[in-house]
Write a protein that holds these residues in place. Sequence first.
Motif, PDB file in Angstrom:
ATOM      1  N   ILE A  13       0.837  -1.205   0.000  1.00 30.81           N
ATOM      2  CA  ILE A  13       0.000   0.000   0.000  1.00 30.81           C
ATOM      3  C   ILE A  13       0.867   1.249   0.000  1.00 30.81           C
ATOM      4  CG2 ILE A  13      -1.585   1.361   1.433  1.00 30.81           C
ATOM      5  CD1 ILE A  13      -2.837  -1.416   2.222  1.00 30.81           C
ATOM      6  N   LEU A  14       1.891   1.269   0.837  1.00 30.56           N
ATOM      7  CA  LEU A  14       2.761   2.443   0.902  1.00 30.56           C
ATOM      8  C   LEU A  14       3.608   2.603  -0.357  1.00 30.56           C
ATOM      9  CD1 LEU A  14       3.749   2.298   4.656  1.00 30.56           C
ATOM     10  CD2 LEU A  14       2.157   3.895   3.540  1.00 30.56           C
ATOM     11  N   GLU A  15       3.873   1.510  -1.055  1.00 32.56           N
ATOM     12  CA  GLU A  15       4.583   1.598  -2.330  1.00 32.56           C
ATOM     13  C   GLU A  15       3.673   2.210  -3.399  1.00 32.56           C
ATOM     14  OE1 GLU A  15       7.832   1.083  -4.954  1.00 32.56           O
ATOM     15  OE2 GLU A  15       7.802   0.766  -2.782  1.00 32.56           O
ATOM     16  N   VAL A  16       2.396   1.831  -3.378  1.00 31.13           N
ATOM     17  CA  VAL A  16       1.431   2.377  -4.345  1.00 31.13           C
ATOM     18  C   VAL A  16       1.162   3.848  -4.047  1.00 31.13           C
ATOM     19  CG1 VAL A  16      -0.963   2.255  -5.163  1.00 31.13           C
ATOM     20  CG2 VAL A  16       0.343   0.150  -4.821  1.00 31.13           C
ATOM     21  N   ASN A  17       0.943   4.172  -2.777  1.00 28.95           N
ATOM     22  CA  ASN A  17       0.663   5.557  -2.403  1.00 28.95           C
ATOM     23  C   ASN A  17       1.206   5.831  -0.995  1.00 28.95           C
ATOM     24  OD1 ASN A  17      -0.362   8.065  -1.710  1.00 28.95           O
ATOM     25  ND2 ASN A  17      -2.299   7.741  -2.776  1.00 28.95           N
ATOM     26  N   PRO A  18       2.363   6.489  -0.903  1.00 31.73           N
ATOM     27  CA  PRO A  18       2.984   6.739   0.401  1.00 31.73           C
ATOM     28  C   PRO A  18       2.177   7.698   1.283  1.00 31.73           C
ATOM     29  CG  PRO A  18       4.319   7.674  -1.378  1.00 31.73           C
ATOM     30  CD  PRO A  18       3.201   6.918  -2.009  1.00 31.73           C
ATOM     31  N   ASP A  19       1.140   8.337   0.731  1.00 32.31           N
ATOM     32  CA  ASP A  19       0.320   9.262   1.511  1.00 32.31           C
ATOM     33  C   ASP A  19      -0.819   8.568   2.252  1.00 32.31           C
ATOM     34  OD1 ASP A  19       1.873  11.433   0.668  1.00 32.31           O
ATOM     35  OD2 ASP A  19       0.637  11.727  -1.120  1.00 32.31           O
ATOM     36  N   CYS A  20      -0.959   7.265   2.085  1.00 30.18           N
ATOM     37  CA  CYS A  20      -2.037   6.534   2.758  1.00 30.18           C
ATOM     38  C   CYS A  20      -1.808   6.498   4.261  1.00 30.18           C
ATOM     39  CB  CYS A  20      -2.121   5.095   2.241  1.00 30.18           C
ATOM     40  SG  CYS A  20      -2.771   4.978   0.572  1.00 30.18           S
ATOM     41  N   CYS A  21      -2.911   6.583   4.981  1.00 30.95           N
ATOM     42  CA  CYS A  21      -2.879   6.480   6.442  1.00 30.95           C
ATOM     43  C   CYS A  21      -3.847   5.364   6.816  1.00 30.95           C
ATOM     44  CB  CYS A  21      -3.311   7.809   7.045  1.00 30.95           C
ATOM     45  SG  CYS A  21      -3.313   7.800   8.835  1.00 30.95           S
TER      46      CYS A  21
END
Length: 92
Positions: A13-21
């Motif tokens: 998930i963080l590789e796809v979008n590092p802005d995810c919380c």
Amino acid sequence: MASGKIINLNDAILEVNPDCCFQNFEPYTDYSKIIWGEGSPIVSEEDAVTKMNELQTIEDGKLSPEDLKASAKAKLIAGEALTEDEANTIVL
């Protein structure tokens, strides 16, 4: 031998979008366990699982530190060029 690292949905998930919380609970490969933060971008289950599998394939292709050292030694003896990872195992 591969490095042995296991990739999970958190990594993907963080590789796809590092802005995810988000919060995730064991097992870290079960998308239904994810709780997304308010206002966080959401990565779809399909995208997350695809990226997790892709990252695991890459990780599985990496050599362990011991194998990198052995490969570097063999190449040095044979006079062959080292990869950057191999060179990093012998630089002090």
